[in-house]
Write an enzyme that holds these catalytic residues in place. Structure first.
Site, short mmCIF file in Angstrom:
data_model
loop_
_atom_site.label_atom_id
_atom_site.label_comp_id
_atom_site.label_asym_id
_atom_site.label_seq_id
_atom_site.Cartn_x
_atom_site.Cartn_y
_atom_site.Cartn_z
N MET A 264 0.84 -1.20 0.00
CA MET A 264 0.00 0.00 0.00
C MET A 264 0.88 1.26 0.00
SD MET A 264 -3.00 -1.30 -0.22
CE MET A 264 -4.10 -2.62 0.26
N SER A 265 0.60 2.20 0.90
CA SER A 265 1.31 3.48 0.86
C SER A 265 2.72 3.45 1.41
CB SER A 265 0.49 4.55 1.58
OG SER A 265 -0.66 4.87 0.82
N MET A 266 3.19 2.30 1.88
CA MET A 266 4.62 2.20 2.15
C MET A 266 5.41 2.42 0.86
SD MET A 266 5.17 -0.75 5.02
CE MET A 266 4.60 -2.16 4.10
N THR A 267 4.75 2.19 -0.28
CA THR A 267 5.35 2.48 -1.58
C THR A 267 5.79 3.94 -1.66
OG1 THR A 267 3.77 0.89 -2.53
CG2 THR A 267 4.98 2.31 -4.08
N LYS A 268 4.98 4.84 -1.09
CA LYS A 268 5.31 6.27 -1.10
C LYS A 268 6.68 6.53 -0.50
CE LYS A 268 0.59 8.15 -0.59
NZ LYS A 268 -0.18 6.91 -0.76
#
Length: 373
Positions: free
Chosen positions: A89-93
């Site tokens: 999820m937003s750990m990609t950010k």
């Protein structure tokens, strides 16, 4: 939910984040069964909970704890095992932010440059007169709502544009991440005044990185990190209809490989005796961003924190910072305790504010336990 986060590749087209053809570097183990019994009080509660109880309470699919570079705890449940991959999820950010910060420290990306000077296509959008740093720290002023509980929020318009699946008959909206970014308008406040968590910043940053390097995010992540950190599995990223990787939340990866990411951060850019990027990269991230701008967002479980280069900085007594994603995804780095925690989760609510009262004190309790043993 649990099935989906472990099978993204069966539902969406993706691009590989290759680990290359070299042999993986095994991680050392020193398992500590005492961690399961570590107790803590959830925020706002006087009723103790054990670490093991917190795993099921938070719908944990995978949990990894590293201490001084060794795995001291590893657990899987339901959809995930040690050969599987889970949506980050937003750990990609945070990985997108890490790549950008590497380029800044190397002098290849000017953080004070206006976005329009790098991406002319965005000159008429809200991003055009924002600086690269404002994008990296999400202090851009955008008329954009990311309330997942609101069916009319902009996030769903954005999702339709970003979908790689065939558009509905009569659809006349933007196609892909980059086309959607060009439609965004500025809000009433100035850029830089307030933090606002909006995924579109990450995709703008992904576009910036691609303009500067000539490579997309998946390729850069493979080249600069995955192929050099001793990864044991390839990762993969979802893409839009034009093949652009989702820089704001598209990564799926193995639990131990994200443990390697955490250890790389803890070691200030070094892993397995090899330096992947300058130590100043991590020092800059750990220093954090504008606390006053962050406070305006009203995160009650993260009071006193900040957001910098797409990492959440706690500013607590241990100097911890984290990559975070909806439904409970976390890479939590505690430099004082020499500890890294990686959690994959499928918590029913998207908002981490529902999980933080249990997870944040649990992380601190395990850190103190490890420091005493």
């Amino acid at each position: 939910m649990r099935w989906t986060v472990c099978h993204i590749r069966e539902l969406m087209p993706t691009k590989e984040v290759s680990r290359g053809i070299g042999a993986p570097v095994p991680m050392a183990y020193a398992l500590d069964s005492g961690i399961d019994s570590v107790k803590f009080n959830p925020l706002g509660s006087n009723k103790p909970m054990t670490w093991k109880q917190s795993l099921s309470a938070n719908y944990t699919d995978g949990m990894l704890v590293l201490h001084k570079g060794r795995i001291v705890y590893e657990a899987y449940s339901d959809c995930l095992n040690d050969t599987g991959k889970h949506a980050a999820m937003s750990m990609t950010k945070s990985l997108t932010g890490l790549l950008a910060e590497i380029l800044v420290v190397e002098g290849r990306l000017n953080p004070t440059a206006k976005v329009a000077t790098i991406i002319p296509e965005l000159k008429d959008s809200a991003f055009g007169n924002a600086t690269v740093r404002q994008v990296m720290d999400m202090t851009t002023s955008l008329k954009y709502s990311e309330d997942y509980a609101d069916p009319n929020a902009d996030i769903w318009v954005y999702s339709k544009a970003a979908s790689p699946l065939p558009k509905q008959k009569g659809y006349k909206g933007p196609n892909g991440y980059f086309e959607y970014l060009q439609t965004l308008k500025q809000d009433d406040i100035k850029h830089g005044e307030a933090f606002g968590y909006k995924t579109v910043n990450s995709d703008a940053l992904g576009w910036i990185i691609s303009k500067v390097t000539g490579k997309d995010i998946a390729s850069m992540l493979s080249e600069r990190i995955w192929q050099k950190m001793g990864a044991e599995q390839d990762g993969y990223m979802t893409v839009d209809a034009k093949g652009i990787p989702f820089a704001g939340g598209g990564l799926s990866a193995g639990l131990r490989d994200l443990g390697r990411i955490g250890q790389l951060m803890l070691n200030s850019g070094e892993i397995n005796g090899q330096r992947l990027f300058p130590k100043e990269v991590v020092e800059n991230i750990q220093a954090g961003g504008d606390k006053n701008a962050f406070a305006k967002a009203g995160y009650k479980t993260l009071e006193g924190g900040s957001y910098h280069s797409m990492w959440w900085v706690m500013h607590n007594e241990h100097g911890a910072y984290a990559a975070r994603g909806v439904h409970g995804q976390t890479i939590y780095v505690d430099p004082t305790a020499e500890m890294v925690i990686v959690r994959f989760s499928s918590f029913p609510s998207a908002a981490n504010s529902k999980i933080d009262p249990t997870s944040l004190p649990a992380y601190q309790a395990v850190a103190k336990y490890l420091m005493q043993n």
